[in-house]
Design an enzyme around this catalytic site. Sequence first.
Site, PDB file in Angstrom:
ATOM      1  N   ASN A   1     -44.997   5.688  52.199  1.00  0.00           N
ATOM      2  CA  ASN A   1     -43.832   6.561  52.414  1.00  0.00           C
ATOM      3  C   ASN A   1     -44.332   7.944  52.828  1.00  0.00           C
ATOM      4  O   ASN A   1     -45.527   8.232  52.710  1.00  0.00           O
ATOM      5  CB  ASN A   1     -42.975   6.618  51.133  1.00  0.00           C
ATOM      6  CG  ASN A   1     -43.765   7.194  49.978  1.00  0.00           C
ATOM      7  OD1 ASN A   1     -44.123   8.368  49.989  1.00  0.00           O
ATOM      8  ND2 ASN A   1     -44.084   6.366  48.990  1.00  0.00           N
TER       9      ASN A   1
ATOM     10  N   ASP B   1     -42.926   0.904  44.598  1.00  0.00           N
ATOM     11  CA  ASP B   1     -42.527   0.045  43.478  1.00  0.00           C
ATOM     12  C   ASP B   1     -43.006  -1.387  43.659  1.00  0.00           C
ATOM     13  O   ASP B   1     -43.057  -2.148  42.696  1.00  0.00           O
ATOM     14  CB  ASP B   1     -40.993   0.050  43.353  1.00  0.00           C
ATOM     15  CG  ASP B   1     -40.496   1.400  42.860  1.00  0.00           C
ATOM     16  OD1 ASP B   1     -41.043   1.879  41.856  1.00  0.00           O
ATOM     17  OD2 ASP B   1     -39.591   1.973  43.495  1.00  0.00           O
TER      18      ASP B   1
ATOM     19  N   LYS C   1     -58.872  -9.072  53.044  1.00  0.00           N
ATOM     20  CA  LYS C   1     -60.225  -8.977  53.622  1.00  0.00           C
ATOM     21  C   LYS C   1     -60.209  -9.107  55.152  1.00  0.00           C
ATOM     22  O   LYS C   1     -61.167  -8.744  55.822  1.00  0.00           O
ATOM     23  CB  LYS C   1     -61.143 -10.069  53.036  1.00  0.00           C
ATOM     24  CG  LYS C   1     -61.265 -10.035  51.521  1.00  0.00           C
ATOM     25  CD  LYS C   1     -62.704  -9.726  51.098  1.00  0.00           C
ATOM     26  CE  LYS C   1     -62.910  -9.666  49.605  1.00  0.00           C
ATOM     27  NZ  LYS C   1     -62.030  -8.789  48.861  1.00  0.00           N
TER      28      LYS C   1
ATOM     29  N   PHE D   1     -39.320  12.794  38.169  1.00  0.00           N
ATOM     30  CA  PHE D   1     -38.587  13.078  39.410  1.00  0.00           C
ATOM     31  C   PHE D   1     -37.728  11.873  39.751  1.00  0.00           C
ATOM     32  O   PHE D   1     -37.961  10.774  39.257  1.00  0.00           O
ATOM     33  CB  PHE D   1     -39.574  13.366  40.547  1.00  0.00           C
ATOM     34  CG  PHE D   1     -40.042  14.790  40.528  1.00  0.00           C
ATOM     35  CD1 PHE D   1     -39.533  15.717  41.412  1.00  0.00           C
ATOM     36  CD2 PHE D   1     -40.959  15.215  39.582  1.00  0.00           C
ATOM     37  CE1 PHE D   1     -39.925  17.050  41.363  1.00  0.00           C
ATOM     38  CE2 PHE D   1     -41.362  16.539  39.526  1.00  0.00           C
ATOM     39  CZ  PHE D   1     -40.855  17.459  40.426  1.00  0.00           C
TER      40      PHE D   1
ATOM     41  N   LYS E   1     -31.122   8.310  34.769  1.00  0.00           N
ATOM     42  CA  LYS E   1     -32.560   8.021  34.959  1.00  0.00           C
ATOM     43  C   LYS E   1     -33.417   8.770  33.938  1.00  0.00           C
ATOM     44  O   LYS E   1     -34.433   8.264  33.475  1.00  0.00           O
ATOM     45  CB  LYS E   1     -32.993   8.375  36.390  1.00  0.00           C
ATOM     46  CG  LYS E   1     -34.191   7.561  36.843  1.00  0.00           C
ATOM     47  CD  LYS E   1     -34.528   7.765  38.311  1.00  0.00           C
ATOM     48  CE  LYS E   1     -34.273   6.527  39.141  1.00  0.00           C
ATOM     49  NZ  LYS E   1     -34.712   6.653  40.538  1.00  0.00           N
TER      50      LYS E   1
ATOM     51  N   LYS F   1     -36.078   6.741  31.625  1.00  0.00           N
ATOM     52  CA  LYS F   1     -37.520   6.998  31.747  1.00  0.00           C
ATOM     53  C   LYS F   1     -38.079   7.741  30.532  1.00  0.00           C
ATOM     54  O   LYS F   1     -39.241   8.116  30.525  1.00  0.00           O
ATOM     55  CB  LYS F   1     -37.786   7.833  33.009  1.00  0.00           C
ATOM     56  CG  LYS F   1     -37.357   7.155  34.299  1.00  0.00           C
ATOM     57  CD  LYS F   1     -38.501   6.365  34.906  1.00  0.00           C
ATOM     58  CE  LYS F   1     -38.121   5.792  36.255  1.00  0.00           C
ATOM     59  NZ  LYS F   1     -39.232   5.113  36.909  1.00  0.00           N
TER      60      LYS F   1
HETATM   61  N1  CTP Z   1     -42.478   6.333  39.095  1.00  0.00           N
HETATM   62  C1  CTP Z   1     -43.672   5.896  38.597  1.00  0.00           C
HETATM   63  N2  CTP Z   1     -44.112   4.642  38.921  1.00  0.00           N
HETATM   64  C2  CTP Z   1     -43.379   3.823  39.706  1.00  0.00           C
HETATM   65  C3  CTP Z   1     -42.154   4.274  40.235  1.00  0.00           C
HETATM   66  C4  CTP Z   1     -41.737   5.544  39.912  1.00  0.00           C
HETATM   67  O1  CTP Z   1     -44.359   6.640  37.878  1.00  0.00           O
HETATM   68  N3  CTP Z   1     -43.817   2.619  40.008  1.00  0.00           N
HETATM   69  C5  CTP Z   1     -41.989   7.670  38.697  1.00  0.00           C
HETATM   70  C6  CTP Z   1     -41.884   8.666  39.843  1.00  0.00           C
HETATM   71  O2  CTP Z   1     -43.084   9.409  39.979  1.00  0.00           O
HETATM   72  C7  CTP Z   1     -40.713   9.524  39.395  1.00  0.00           C
HETATM   73  C8  CTP Z   1     -39.818   8.559  38.623  1.00  0.00           C
HETATM   74  O3  CTP Z   1     -40.667   7.495  38.234  1.00  0.00           O
HETATM   75  O4  CTP Z   1     -41.104  10.543  38.484  1.00  0.00           O
HETATM   76  C9  CTP Z   1     -38.626   8.021  39.358  1.00  0.00           C
HETATM   77  O5  CTP Z   1     -39.004   7.497  40.618  1.00  0.00           O
HETATM   78  P1  CTP Z   1     -37.902   6.930  41.643  1.00  0.00           P
HETATM   79  O6  CTP Z   1     -38.614   6.428  42.853  1.00  0.00           O
HETATM   80  O7  CTP Z   1     -36.794   7.912  41.820  1.00  0.00           O
HETATM   81  O8  CTP Z   1     -37.251   5.777  40.840  1.00  0.00           O
HETATM   82  P2  CTP Z   1     -37.759   4.363  40.452  1.00  0.00           P
HETATM   83  O9  CTP Z   1     -38.140   4.378  39.010  1.00  0.00           O
HETATM   84  O10 CTP Z   1     -38.837   3.898  41.404  1.00  0.00           O
HETATM   85  O11 CTP Z   1     -36.469   3.469  40.605  1.00  0.00           O
HETATM   86  P3  CTP Z   1     -35.589   3.183  41.955  1.00  0.00           P
HETATM   87  O12 CTP Z   1     -36.527   3.318  43.103  1.00  0.00           O
HETATM   88  O13 CTP Z   1     -35.100   1.801  41.741  1.00  0.00           O
HETATM   89  O14 CTP Z   1     -34.512   4.228  41.953  1.00  0.00           O
END
Ligand code: CTP
Length: 415
Positions: free
Chosen positions: A219, A289, A299, A338, A356, A360
């Site tokens: 991203n 994610d 590889k 975030f 959220k 979290k």
């Molecule tokens: N985050 C993380 N690890 C992941 C996904 C997210 O540590 N695999 C953390 C991000 O750094 C951020 C928070 O979780 O602080 C929320 O990330 P966001 O992308 O908004 O949400 P997601 O938890 O990924 O859920 P969704 O994408 O389904 O909204």
Amino acid sequence: MSITETFFTESAHFAGKHVHLAVTGSVAAYKACELLRAFKKAGLYVSVTVSTGAQHFVQPKLFEALGAIPVYTDSFGGTEDCFAHLEPGTRAQVFVVAPASANAIASLAQGRCDRLFAAQALAYAGPLVIAPAMNPKMYAHPALQQNLKTLSERGVMIVKPQTGVSACGDEGEGRLAHLAEIFWTSLKALALQDMTGLDVLITLGPTREHWDSVRFLSNPSSGRMGMSLALASWMRGAKVHLVQGPGVEFPTPQDFQVVPVQTAKEMYQAARELWPSMDIGMFCAAVADFSPVPYQNGKSKFKKQGVTGPFQLTLQRNPDILLELANDRRPSQKILAFAAETTPDMESLVNLAQEKCKQKHADLLVANRVNPEETTFGSLNNQVCVVNAKGCGEIWPLLNKTEVAWRLCTWLLQA
Ligand code: CTP
């Protein structure tokens, strides 16, 4: 990124403060002009002393033209004010010597006042920042190192030189530090040290999830918000530990601990190792994610020949780094999360953010809109909504990311 565009040059946070910049005899003297421009851009008042040695390389007029008021030269007893050696001491809130030659460092260590800038420093009781620059052999000499040790023991902030090829062609430690680091250290000297003694973990940037040996899913995260938080925490006295995704290439102060990673799994491992000894976790990374099950274990390169229509990648869940670490926290550890959301307006963002923040287990959550028309990724400014674990929320105006970071540190200390 040029020094005048670096973090905190756009911020009004230090506007109105007064820095005195002493430029001494080194080939790097010309770089002090850029440093002056950065201070001016951040709204600081700047006065300058150009030593006789520095005048072999750069003219005092140049500093005047760039907005320094006044510009002192070494003509002690000339036409200048006979109290010129006392003036910075009555006005400046930080005294910066950059570049600091070997001779300048010896003068400062021994408290000599044979030259105007040294007398000004001797009559100055505030924070002193020095950035040595010289030939690597001179820098390595025990006499020079002893002088630096003396200054450091006296509380002087030393911005260590870089290693590289110096102007004379010799290689080693001696090149003037990155100007951004001198600039940030000067601001640090002006900041309240209300995060002293705190260890801060910051995840930042994107992750890359390879689906063959040369292709990956990712991203456009630039890491700018995470870096703004890192610098704000450091300026306020915290020790900063970055777990940094690929493509984040900002210079960092030398005392940042940086663990570079590529994938979400690597980011998780690195953050997990650091977490038990941290006081604060700031989870800014745009973590993927999902990661693709890689073609031939990653590889080989996938060949398109024979693929005529759509084809499928199989994705698997990555660890939720923030959630895993939040589930494993000590009660005293604080968490800043975030959220990136697509919502019709800022008001509906508040509800999602509150939801959220609970999910979290964060103390504070900052939500950004990432609708296609928004330019959150990589931009200088950001409009966010901030909620805390008690359910309180605020929509902040459009602010520079460094200002957002500064406010978040304040909120987190009070959370
Ligand atoms: N985050 C993380 N690890 C992941 C996904 C997210 O540590 N695999 C953390 C991000 O750094 C951020 C928070 O979780 O602080 C929320 O990330 P966001 O992308 O908004 O949400 P997601 O938890 O990924 O859920 P969704 O994408 O389904 O909204």
